[in-house]
Scaffold this motif. Structure first.
Motif, PDB file in Angstrom:
ATOM      1  N   ASP A  13       0.814  -1.210   0.000  1.00 24.95           N
ATOM      2  CA  ASP A  13       0.000   0.000   0.000  1.00 24.95           C
ATOM      3  C   ASP A  13       0.849   1.261   0.000  1.00 24.95           C
ATOM      4  O   ASP A  13       0.313   2.366  -0.034  1.00 24.95           O
ATOM      5  CB  ASP A  13      -0.957   0.005   1.190  1.00 24.95           C
ATOM      6  N   SER A  14       2.171   1.101   0.017  1.00 22.23           N
ATOM      7  CA  SER A  14       3.070   2.255   0.022  1.00 22.23           C
ATOM      8  C   SER A  14       4.479   1.793  -0.323  1.00 22.23           C
ATOM      9  O   SER A  14       4.775   0.592  -0.245  1.00 22.23           O
ATOM     10  CB  SER A  14       3.087   2.901   1.407  1.00 22.23           C
ATOM     11  N   PRO A  15       5.352   2.721  -0.683  1.00 20.75           N
ATOM     12  CA  PRO A  15       6.750   2.346  -0.920  1.00 20.75           C
ATOM     13  C   PRO A  15       7.389   1.701   0.303  1.00 20.75           C
ATOM     14  O   PRO A  15       8.231   0.805   0.169  1.00 20.75           O
ATOM     15  CB  PRO A  15       7.416   3.680  -1.268  1.00 20.75           C
ATOM     16  N   ALA A  16       7.001   2.110   1.491  1.00 14.78           N
ATOM     17  CA  ALA A  16       7.557   1.521   2.711  1.00 14.78           C
ATOM     18  C   ALA A  16       7.226   0.037   2.817  1.00 14.78           C
ATOM     19  O   ALA A  16       8.044  -0.759   3.288  1.00 14.78           O
ATOM     20  CB  ALA A  16       7.046   2.267   3.928  1.00 14.78           C
ATOM     21  N   SER A  17       6.035  -0.354   2.382  1.00 15.36           N
ATOM     22  CA  SER A  17       5.676  -1.766   2.438  1.00 15.36           C
ATOM     23  C   SER A  17       6.467  -2.587   1.419  1.00 15.36           C
ATOM     24  O   SER A  17       6.769  -3.755   1.668  1.00 15.36           O
ATOM     25  CB  SER A  17       4.169  -1.958   2.270  1.00 15.36           C
ATOM     26  N   VAL A  18       6.826  -1.980   0.294  1.00 13.47           N
ATOM     27  CA  VAL A  18       7.689  -2.653  -0.679  1.00 13.47           C
ATOM     28  C   VAL A  18       9.070  -2.863  -0.057  1.00 13.47           C
ATOM     29  O   VAL A  18       9.634  -3.954  -0.133  1.00 13.47           O
ATOM     30  CB  VAL A  18       7.807  -1.844  -1.991  1.00 13.47           C
ATOM     31  N   LYS A  19       9.613  -1.815   0.565  1.00 17.87           N
ATOM     32  CA  LYS A  19      10.930  -1.908   1.205  1.00 17.87           C
ATOM     33  C   LYS A  19      10.933  -2.923   2.342  1.00 17.87           C
ATOM     34  O   LYS A  19      11.948  -3.567   2.593  1.00 17.87           O
ATOM     35  CB  LYS A  19      11.385  -0.545   1.728  1.00 17.87           C
ATOM     36  N   ALA A  20       9.812  -3.091   3.024  1.00 20.42           N
ATOM     37  CA  ALA A  20       9.728  -4.080   4.090  1.00 20.42           C
ATOM     38  C   ALA A  20       9.851  -5.498   3.524  1.00 20.42           C
ATOM     39  O   ALA A  20      10.434  -6.374   4.159  1.00 20.42           O
ATOM     40  CB  ALA A  20       8.418  -3.927   4.849  1.00 20.42           C
ATOM     41  N   ASP A  21       9.311  -5.720   2.323  1.00 22.40           N
ATOM     42  CA  ASP A  21       9.400  -7.026   1.658  1.00 22.40           C
ATOM     43  C   ASP A  21      10.741  -7.224   0.958  1.00 22.40           C
ATOM     44  O   ASP A  21      11.303  -8.311   0.969  1.00 22.40           O
ATOM     45  CB  ASP A  21       8.293  -7.172   0.617  1.00 22.40           C
ATOM     46  N   PHE A  22      11.216  -6.186   0.285  1.00 18.70           N
ATOM     47  CA  PHE A  22      12.453  -6.243  -0.497  1.00 18.70           C
ATOM     48  C   PHE A  22      13.344  -5.085  -0.082  1.00 18.70           C
ATOM     49  O   PHE A  22      13.260  -3.988  -0.654  1.00 18.70           O
ATOM     50  CB  PHE A  22      12.151  -6.134  -1.995  1.00 18.70           C
ATOM     51  N   ALA A  23      14.206  -5.325   0.872  1.00 16.52           N
ATOM     52  CA  ALA A  23      15.072  -4.260   1.393  1.00 16.52           C
ATOM     53  C   ALA A  23      16.003  -3.689   0.330  1.00 16.52           C
ATOM     54  O   ALA A  23      16.398  -2.530   0.402  1.00 16.52           O
ATOM     55  CB  ALA A  23      15.894  -4.775   2.572  1.00 16.52           C
ATOM     56  N   THR A  24      16.326  -4.470  -0.691  1.00 13.70           N
ATOM     57  CA  THR A  24      17.241  -3.997  -1.736  1.00 13.70           C
ATOM     58  C   THR A  24      16.527  -3.275  -2.879  1.00 13.70           C
ATOM     59  O   THR A  24      17.180  -2.807  -3.805  1.00 13.70           O
ATOM     60  CB  THR A  24      18.056  -5.165  -2.325  1.00 13.70           C
ATOM     61  N   ALA A  25      15.217  -3.184  -2.827  1.00 12.04           N
ATOM     62  CA  ALA A  25      14.469  -2.483  -3.874  1.00 12.04           C
ATOM     63  C   ALA A  25      14.816  -0.998  -3.837  1.00 12.04           C
ATOM     64  O   ALA A  25      15.019  -0.415  -2.776  1.00 12.04           O
ATOM     65  CB  ALA A  25      12.972  -2.666  -3.678  1.00 12.04           C
ATOM     66  N   SER A  26      14.905  -0.414  -5.015  1.00 10.25           N
ATOM     67  CA  SER A  26      15.162   1.028  -5.125  1.00 10.25           C
ATOM     68  C   SER A  26      13.848   1.721  -5.438  1.00 10.25           C
ATOM     69  O   SER A  26      13.220   1.449  -6.463  1.00 10.25           O
ATOM     70  CB  SER A  26      16.169   1.310  -6.233  1.00 10.25           C
ATOM     71  N   ILE A  27      13.442   2.619  -4.581  1.00  9.32           N
ATOM     72  CA  ILE A  27      12.198   3.361  -4.760  1.00  9.32           C
ATOM     73  C   ILE A  27      12.501   4.629  -5.543  1.00  9.32           C
ATOM     74  O   ILE A  27      13.336   5.429  -5.145  1.00  9.32           O
ATOM     75  CB  ILE A  27      11.574   3.722  -3.389  1.00  9.32           C
ATOM     76  N   LEU A  28      11.820   4.793  -6.662  1.00 13.71           N
ATOM     77  CA  LEU A  28      11.954   5.994  -7.484  1.00 13.71           C
ATOM     78  C   LEU A  28      10.713   6.857  -7.315  1.00 13.71           C
ATOM     79  O   LEU A  28       9.828   6.540  -6.525  1.00 13.71           O
ATOM     80  CB  LEU A  28      12.145   5.603  -8.956  1.00 13.71           C
ATOM     81  N   LYS A  29      10.629   7.928  -8.093  1.00 13.02           N
ATOM     82  CA  LYS A  29       9.463   8.822  -8.021  1.00 13.02           C
ATOM     83  C   LYS A  29       8.250   8.201  -8.704  1.00 13.02           C
ATOM     84  O   LYS A  29       8.374   7.342  -9.562  1.00 13.02           O
ATOM     85  CB  LYS A  29       9.772  10.147  -8.719  1.00 13.02           C
ATOM     86  N   ASP A  30       7.079   8.699  -8.342  1.00 14.31           N
ATOM     87  CA  ASP A  30       5.810   8.388  -9.014  1.00 14.31           C
ATOM     88  C   ASP A  30       5.491   6.898  -9.086  1.00 14.31           C
ATOM     89  O   ASP A  30       4.993   6.412 -10.101  1.00 14.31           O
ATOM     90  CB  ASP A  30       5.799   8.981 -10.420  1.00 14.31           C
ATOM     91  N   GLY A  31       5.770   6.155  -8.031  1.00 15.90           N
ATOM     92  CA  GLY A  31       5.387   4.757  -7.980  1.00 15.90           C
ATOM     93  C   GLY A  31       6.325   3.791  -8.665  1.00 15.90           C
ATOM     94  O   GLY A  31       6.026   2.607  -8.761  1.00 15.90           O
TER      95      GLY A  31
END
Length: 74
Positions: A13-31
């Motif tokens: 439901d948010s970039p933080a939840s993606v990072k919680a699942d995949f700590a190595t994921a890189s979050i960029l702008k606009d989803g």
């Protein structure tokens, strides 16, 4: 396939939840999110529509191929 199966069950439901699942994921702008998969052999660029919980794959390729694209606009 492991990444794909994990994403099918994900409820991000948010970039933080993606990072919680995949700590190595890189979050960029606009989803946009970049995942390193297969032991860092490949990268997947996705756009996530968080309100609808939909993940759109925008690019799959090697690190060399990834370096040739603009992940924010692909």
């Amino acid at each position: 396939m492991a990444w794909y199966r994990h994403v099918l069950k994900a409820n991000w439901d948010s970039p933080a939840s993606v990072k919680a699942d995949f700590a190595t994921a890189s979050i960029l702008k606009d989803g946009r999110v970049v995942f390193n998969i297969a032991g860092n052999k490949y990268r997947i660029v996705v756009w996530i529509n968080y309100p609808y919980r939909v993940v759109y794959i925008r690019f799959i390729g090697t690190h060399v191929q990834y370096d040739a694209i603009d992940a924010q606009n692909v």
